[in-house]
Design a protein around this motif. Structure first.
Motif, PDB file in Angstrom:
ATOM      1  N   CYS A  73       0.803  -1.151   0.058  1.00  9.60           N
ATOM      2  CA  CYS A  73      -0.083  -0.004   0.041  1.00  9.60           C
ATOM      3  C   CYS A  73       0.916   1.426  -0.025  1.00  9.60           C
ATOM      4  O   CYS A  73       0.573   2.267  -0.566  1.00  9.60           O
ATOM      5  N   PHE A  74       1.980   1.296   0.760  1.00 12.26           N
ATOM      6  CA  PHE A  74       2.844   2.415   0.902  1.00 12.26           C
ATOM      7  C   PHE A  74       3.349   2.595  -0.401  1.00 12.26           C
ATOM      8  O   PHE A  74       3.415   3.829  -0.921  1.00 12.26           O
ATOM      9  N   PHE A  75       3.929   1.692  -1.234  1.00 11.83           N
ATOM     10  CA  PHE A  75       4.512   1.849  -2.549  1.00 11.83           C
ATOM     11  C   PHE A  75       3.574   2.365  -3.547  1.00 11.83           C
ATOM     12  O   PHE A  75       4.072   3.292  -4.353  1.00 11.83           O
ATOM     13  N   ILE A  76       2.275   1.490  -3.585  1.00  8.14           N
ATOM     14  CA  ILE A  76       1.447   1.998  -4.474  1.00  8.14           C
ATOM     15  C   ILE A  76       0.808   3.415  -4.217  1.00  8.14           C
ATOM     16  O   ILE A  76       0.626   4.225  -5.494  1.00  8.14           O
ATOM     17  N   SER A  77       0.572   3.861  -3.316  1.00  9.97           N
ATOM     18  CA  SER A  77       0.345   5.145  -2.800  1.00  9.97           C
ATOM     19  C   SER A  77       1.270   6.100  -3.047  1.00  9.97           C
ATOM     20  O   SER A  77       1.016   7.372  -3.688  1.00  9.97           O
ATOM     21  N   LEU A  78       2.702   5.977  -2.803  1.00 14.64           N
ATOM     22  CA  LEU A  78       3.778   6.842  -3.240  1.00 14.64           C
ATOM     23  C   LEU A  78       3.892   6.767  -4.877  1.00 14.64           C
ATOM     24  O   LEU A  78       3.989   8.003  -5.368  1.00 14.64           O
ATOM     25  N   LEU A  79       3.761   5.631  -5.464  1.00 18.01           N
ATOM     26  CA  LEU A  79       3.870   5.807  -6.991  1.00 18.01           C
ATOM     27  C   LEU A  79       2.686   6.688  -7.647  1.00 18.01           C
ATOM     28  O   LEU A  79       2.882   7.355  -8.267  1.00 18.01           O
ATOM     29  N   THR A  80       1.485   6.491  -7.032  1.00 17.00           N
ATOM     30  CA  THR A  80       0.362   7.207  -7.376  1.00 17.00           C
ATOM     31  C   THR A  80       0.348   8.619  -7.159  1.00 17.00           C
ATOM     32  O   THR A  80       0.185   9.262  -8.336  1.00 17.00           O
ATOM     33  N   LEU A  81       0.864   9.079  -6.137  1.00 16.74           N
ATOM     34  CA  LEU A  81       1.216  10.408  -5.878  1.00 16.74           C
ATOM     35  C   LEU A  81       2.176  11.116  -6.709  1.00 16.74           C
ATOM     36  O   LEU A  81       2.137  12.079  -7.612  1.00 16.74           O
ATOM     37  N   LEU A  82       3.387  10.060  -7.170  1.00 20.04           N
ATOM     38  CA  LEU A  82       4.380  11.012  -8.071  1.00 20.04           C
ATOM     39  C   LEU A  82       3.839  10.876  -9.630  1.00 20.04           C
ATOM     40  O   LEU A  82       4.200  11.875 -10.377  1.00 20.04           O
ATOM     41  N   VAL A  83       3.062  10.300  -9.938  1.00 20.97           N
ATOM     42  CA  VAL A  83       2.379  10.103 -11.304  1.00 20.97           C
ATOM     43  C   VAL A  83       1.472  11.226 -11.414  1.00 20.97           C
ATOM     44  O   VAL A  83       1.551  11.982 -12.184  1.00 20.97           O
ATOM     45  N   PHE A  84       0.608  11.325 -10.361  1.00 18.30           N
ATOM     46  CA  PHE A  84      -0.188  12.714 -10.408  1.00 18.30           C
ATOM     47  C   PHE A  84       0.545  13.739 -10.436  1.00 18.30           C
ATOM     48  O   PHE A  84       0.350  15.010 -11.295  1.00 18.30           O
ATOM     49  N   PHE A  85       1.393  13.942  -9.562  1.00 19.34           N
ATOM     50  CA  PHE A  85       2.229  15.295  -9.647  1.00 19.34           C
ATOM     51  C   PHE A  85       2.870  15.333 -10.785  1.00 19.34           C
ATOM     52  O   PHE A  85       3.073  16.830 -11.297  1.00 19.34           O
TER      53      PHE A  85
END
Length: 282
Positions: free
Chosen positions: A31-43
């Motif tokens: 969950c941590f890596f998916i959340s971080l990756l999703t944040l980076l993609v949106f940013f």
């Protein structure tokens, strides 16, 4: 063993405890890596689109300001990104029957959801820390002005520029330290209210994640994984709409803005915990 005797049940309990810890660890890390990756993609998407559509040149200052604005823009949909990441993570483990195994051994849905929600909570605190370190561009981008009889005062950054008009000509320009004008401007109050919403981000994220996770455990035989994700996202959008209406309503009627910020997540969190406790009952 060293004078102590362990029964077969004790050994099985120890192994099952290690097994639960292993699954919970993987739920949290995934969950941590998916959340971080999703944040980076949106940013990155927001940064690239804003840089292409709004900038006339690619100077370092323009790139820096665009990056700061993109980071601040994550605040408006941070909870939805975390919701989507948690739903994806739990759906992956549900499809692998790991959640069903945990529930069959008496692990409550609330505990499983709370383990998954720990990653968004950590990221929300990191987001608050970075937002305090990064300077805001609101005052520089949107200077405030005050119109008088024959003059206009412009507040920009740390100074007030006073321009006097007479006979359609500019007579003088004075730079002074802002006093009453800077104290009573609307941006300062808006920034204060936005900081209140930023500080409430962990609490709001936890409430939204738990609310959306209900659909992964309710009617598991009737709902497919895609339907559970769809209803979870729909519940998240409904929550965000109600939360924004509360915020705007309390702000419009000049009420305590903190009540408008914390009432929706409190109701959502209480409802989620109550529903999870009902699911845990045999």
């Amino acid at each position: 063993f060293n004078g102590y005797y362990f029964s077969l049940n004790d050994i099985l309990d120890c192994r099952m405890s290690n097994f639960f810890s292993y699954i919970y660890k993987h739920i949290f890390l995934r969950c941590f890596f998916i959340s971080l990756l999703t944040l980076l993609v949106f940013f990155v998407l927001d940064f690239v689109i804003s840089l292409i559509t709004e900038s006339s040149g690619f100077s370092m200052l323009q790139i820096q300001n665009t990056a700061i604005e993109s980071f601040e823009g994550l605040l408006s949909y941070f909870e939805m990104i975390m919701l989507l990441s948690v739903l994806i993570t739990l759906s992956i483990f549900k499809q692998a029957n790991n959640i069903a195994i945990l529930q069959s051994f008496g692990q409550s849905p609330l505990k499983i959801s709370m383990i998954a929600a720990c990653a968004p909570l950590i990221l929300s605190f990191l987001f608050i820390g970075f937002s305090l370190l990064i300077p805001s561009n609101d005052v520089d981008t949107y200077p405030q002005w005050e119109l008088e009889d024959q003059s206009i005062s412009v507040l920009q950054k740390d100074k007030v520029i006073s321009i006097d008009f007479s006979s359609n000509k500019i007579n003088k320009v004075l730079s002074t330290t802002p006093n009453d004008l800077s104290a009573n401007t609307e941006p300062s109050s808006v920034l204060q209210k936005m900081s209140s919403r930023t500080l409430s981000l962990p609490f709001a994220t936890l409430a939204l994640v738990l609310l959306a996770s209900i659909f992964l455990f309710k009617h598991q035989r009737n709902f497919s994984i895609s339907q559970s994700i769809f209803f979870g996202i729909a519940a998240g959008f409904g929550y965000k709409l109600i939360s924004d209406l509360f915020y705007l309503g309390f702000r419009s009627f000049d009420l305590n803005i903190n009540l408008g910020i914390y009432i929706p997540p409190t109701i959502a969190l209480c409802f989620s915990v109550f529903f999870f406790l009902r699911l845990s009952k045999p």
